[in-house]
Scaffold this motif. Structure first.
Motif, mmCIF file in Angstrom:
data_model
loop_
_atom_site.group_PDB
_atom_site.id
_atom_site.type_symbol
_atom_site.label_atom_id
_atom_site.label_comp_id
_atom_site.label_asym_id
_atom_site.label_seq_id
_atom_site.Cartn_x
_atom_site.Cartn_y
_atom_site.Cartn_z
ATOM 1 N N ILE A 1 -4.897 9.342 -5.930
ATOM 2 C CA ILE A 1 -5.219 8.287 -4.957
ATOM 3 C C ILE A 1 -5.270 8.859 -3.548
ATOM 4 O O ILE A 1 -4.316 9.486 -3.089
ATOM 5 N N CYS B 1 1.862 1.738 -3.582
ATOM 6 C CA CYS B 1 0.716 2.074 -4.435
ATOM 7 C C CYS B 1 0.176 3.480 -4.152
ATOM 8 O O CYS B 1 -0.225 4.192 -5.072
ATOM 9 N N ASN B 2 0.169 3.881 -2.899
ATOM 10 C CA ASN B 2 -0.342 5.214 -2.548
ATOM 11 C C ASN B 2 0.467 6.333 -3.191
ATOM 12 O O ASN B 2 -0.061 7.418 -3.451
ATOM 13 N N GLU C 1 -6.248 6.609 -0.850
ATOM 14 C CA GLU C 1 -5.685 5.483 -0.107
ATOM 15 C C GLU C 1 -5.935 4.181 -0.863
ATOM 16 O O GLU C 1 -6.780 4.119 -1.749
ATOM 17 N N THR C 2 -5.173 3.152 -0.489
ATOM 18 C CA THR C 2 -5.329 1.827 -1.089
ATOM 19 C C THR C 2 -5.348 0.770 0.007
ATOM 20 O O THR C 2 -4.913 1.016 1.132
ATOM 21 N N GLU D 1 0.829 -1.220 0.000
ATOM 22 C CA GLU D 1 0.000 0.000 0.000
ATOM 23 C C GLU D 1 0.855 1.258 0.000
ATOM 24 O O GLU D 1 0.505 2.247 -0.664
ATOM 25 N N LYS D 2 1.967 1.237 0.708
ATOM 26 C CA LYS D 2 2.859 2.406 0.738
ATOM 27 C C LYS D 2 3.354 2.745 -0.668
ATOM 28 O O LYS D 2 3.376 3.899 -1.074
ATOM 29 N N VAL E 1 -8.881 0.686 -4.301
ATOM 30 C CA VAL E 1 -8.430 2.078 -4.416
ATOM 31 C C VAL E 1 -9.565 3.031 -4.084
ATOM 32 O O VAL E 1 -10.687 2.858 -4.567
#
Length: 171
Positions: free
Chosen positions: A83, A76-77, A85-86, A73-74, A105
């Motif tokens: 974005i 991807c964010n 958050e994920t 997630e870190k 997402v």
């Protein structure tokens, strides 16, 4: 790991779940009291110290590599400014086999972001492969208006995993 049953701040009831079944069922007795199950994974090192690895239900095995949802997630964010958050979830495929990586997402502006899920998937894959592991691959992205959360604001990845498993054949 287990905790003493009387722990300051520990819950005494659960909403929509069996408190005893979740925390105490099958646990050993110590000093006449049933120990409480702990939800985090700990490793005892060769020197006798303990290392915390995070929530037991927040890790996944992707292609033989154990990874934390938070690590994914870190990355991807940071891929796109749109974005908010994920949430990364490992979803077992219906016929068995390795988990599929599904990313939920939440966009800052939900109206204008749903059309770019394919390009976002390419960006996620590129970033994950460069920053974490070249074998990691996002199988599917699901846009949500918000992530399910507990009363203490923790993301309920188990709930997402259940939801995505039910639509597993479409992933």
């Amino acid at each position: 790991m287990a905790l003493g049953p009387l722990l300051f701040g520990a819950s005494s009831t659960l909403l929509n779940a069996d408190h005893y079944g979740v925390y105490f069922k099958g646990m050993p007795v110590w000093n006449g009291k049933v120990l409480r199950r702990h939800g985090d994974v700990f490793e005892r090192t060769s020197r006798g110290y303990y290392r915390a690895h995070g929530r037991a239900d927040d890790t996944m095995n992707l292609g033989g590599v154990k990874v934390s949802s938070v690590e994914i997630e870190k990355v991807c964010n940071a891929v796109d400014e749109s974005i908010l958050e994920t949430a990364a979830v490992g979803v077992p495929p219906p016929g068995g086999g390795p988990d599929k990586l599904v990313i939920a997402v939440v966009f800052k502006d939900p109206q204008g972001s749903k059309g770019n899920l394919n390009s976002l998937k390419v960006s996620f894959n590129s970033a994950l492969q460069k920053k974490l592991n070249p074998l990691f691959k996002v199988s599917h992205i699901v846009a949500l208006p918000s992530l399910p959360r507990t009363a203490t604001n923790k993301v309920m990845r188990r709930s997402l995993r259940q939801q995505f498993s039910q639509i597993g054949s479409k992933l």
